[in-house]
Design a protein around this motif. Structure first.
Motif, PDB file in Angstrom:
ATOM      1  N   MET A  20      62.077  -6.179  82.680  1.00 23.82           N
ATOM      2  CA  MET A  20      60.936  -5.829  81.828  1.00 23.82           C
ATOM      3  C   MET A  20      59.738  -5.456  82.684  1.00 23.82           C
ATOM      4  SD  MET A  20      61.925  -5.811  78.763  1.00 23.82           S
ATOM      5  CE  MET A  20      60.371  -5.756  77.871  1.00 23.82           C
ATOM      6  N   ASP A  21      59.514  -6.200  83.766  1.00 24.32           N
ATOM      7  CA  ASP A  21      58.395  -5.923  84.669  1.00 24.32           C
ATOM      8  C   ASP A  21      58.550  -4.533  85.281  1.00 24.32           C
ATOM      9  OD1 ASP A  21      55.990  -7.033  85.756  1.00 24.32           O
ATOM     10  OD2 ASP A  21      56.980  -7.035  87.710  1.00 24.32           O
ATOM     11  N   LYS A  22      59.782  -4.223  85.705  1.00 27.13           N
ATOM     12  CA  LYS A  22      60.053  -2.925  86.325  1.00 27.13           C
ATOM     13  C   LYS A  22      59.867  -1.798  85.306  1.00 27.13           C
ATOM     14  CE  LYS A  22      63.086  -3.297  89.732  1.00 27.13           C
ATOM     15  NZ  LYS A  22      64.371  -3.359  90.426  1.00 27.13           N
ATOM     16  N   LEU A  23      60.370  -2.007  84.088  1.00 22.29           N
ATOM     17  CA  LEU A  23      60.247  -0.991  83.043  1.00 22.29           C
ATOM     18  C   LEU A  23      58.785  -0.770  82.681  1.00 22.29           C
ATOM     19  CD1 LEU A  23      63.200  -1.914  80.674  1.00 22.29           C
ATOM     20  CD2 LEU A  23      62.969   0.162  82.021  1.00 22.29           C
ATOM     21  N   TRP A  24      58.024  -1.889  82.628  1.00 20.69           N
ATOM     22  CA  TRP A  24      56.593  -1.815  82.292  1.00 20.69           C
ATOM     23  C   TRP A  24      55.855  -0.977  83.328  1.00 20.69           C
ATOM     24  CZ3 TRP A  24      51.964  -4.336  84.156  1.00 20.69           C
ATOM     25  CH2 TRP A  24      50.913  -4.340  83.241  1.00 20.69           C
ATOM     26  N   LYS A  25      56.127  -1.258  84.610  1.00 18.50           N
ATOM     27  CA  LYS A  25      55.481  -0.499  85.688  1.00 18.50           C
ATOM     28  C   LYS A  25      55.918   0.966  85.649  1.00 18.50           C
ATOM     29  CE  LYS A  25      54.633  -4.343  88.778  1.00 18.50           C
ATOM     30  NZ  LYS A  25      55.226  -5.193  89.808  1.00 18.50           N
ATOM     31  N   MET A  26      57.201   1.201  85.415  1.00 13.80           N
ATOM     32  CA  MET A  26      57.702   2.576  85.342  1.00 13.80           C
ATOM     33  C   MET A  26      57.060   3.310  84.161  1.00 13.80           C
ATOM     34  SD  MET A  26      61.749   2.479  86.270  1.00 13.80           S
ATOM     35  CE  MET A  26      62.077   4.007  85.406  1.00 13.80           C
ATOM     36  N   GLY A  27      56.903   2.588  83.043  1.00 10.98           N
ATOM     37  CA  GLY A  27      56.278   3.167  81.862  1.00 10.98           C
ATOM     38  C   GLY A  27      54.851   3.606  82.153  1.00 10.98           C
TER      39      GLY A  27
END
Length: 50
Positions: A20-27
């Motif tokens: 989720m952290d990675k997806l949030w940053k990618m988003g």
């Protein structure tokens, strides 16, 4: 095999959190890039009209 599955279940929450952290940053990065492209397109159109 059962020990592996139990360990996997324990790691699952940590993995989910990291994902989720990675997806949030990618988003955020994707959002910034898209915004920059839109702004550049608008600026290019205005510059082209002059």
């Amino acid at each position: 095999m059962r020990a592996f599955l139990a360990a996997k279940a324990d790691d699952d929450e940590l993995l989910h959190h990291l994902l989720m952290d990675k997806l949030w940053k990618m988003g955020i990065i994707v959002g910034v890039v898209i915004t920059a492209l839109i702004v550049m397109a608008i600026v290019a159109r205005k510059a082209g009209r002059r």
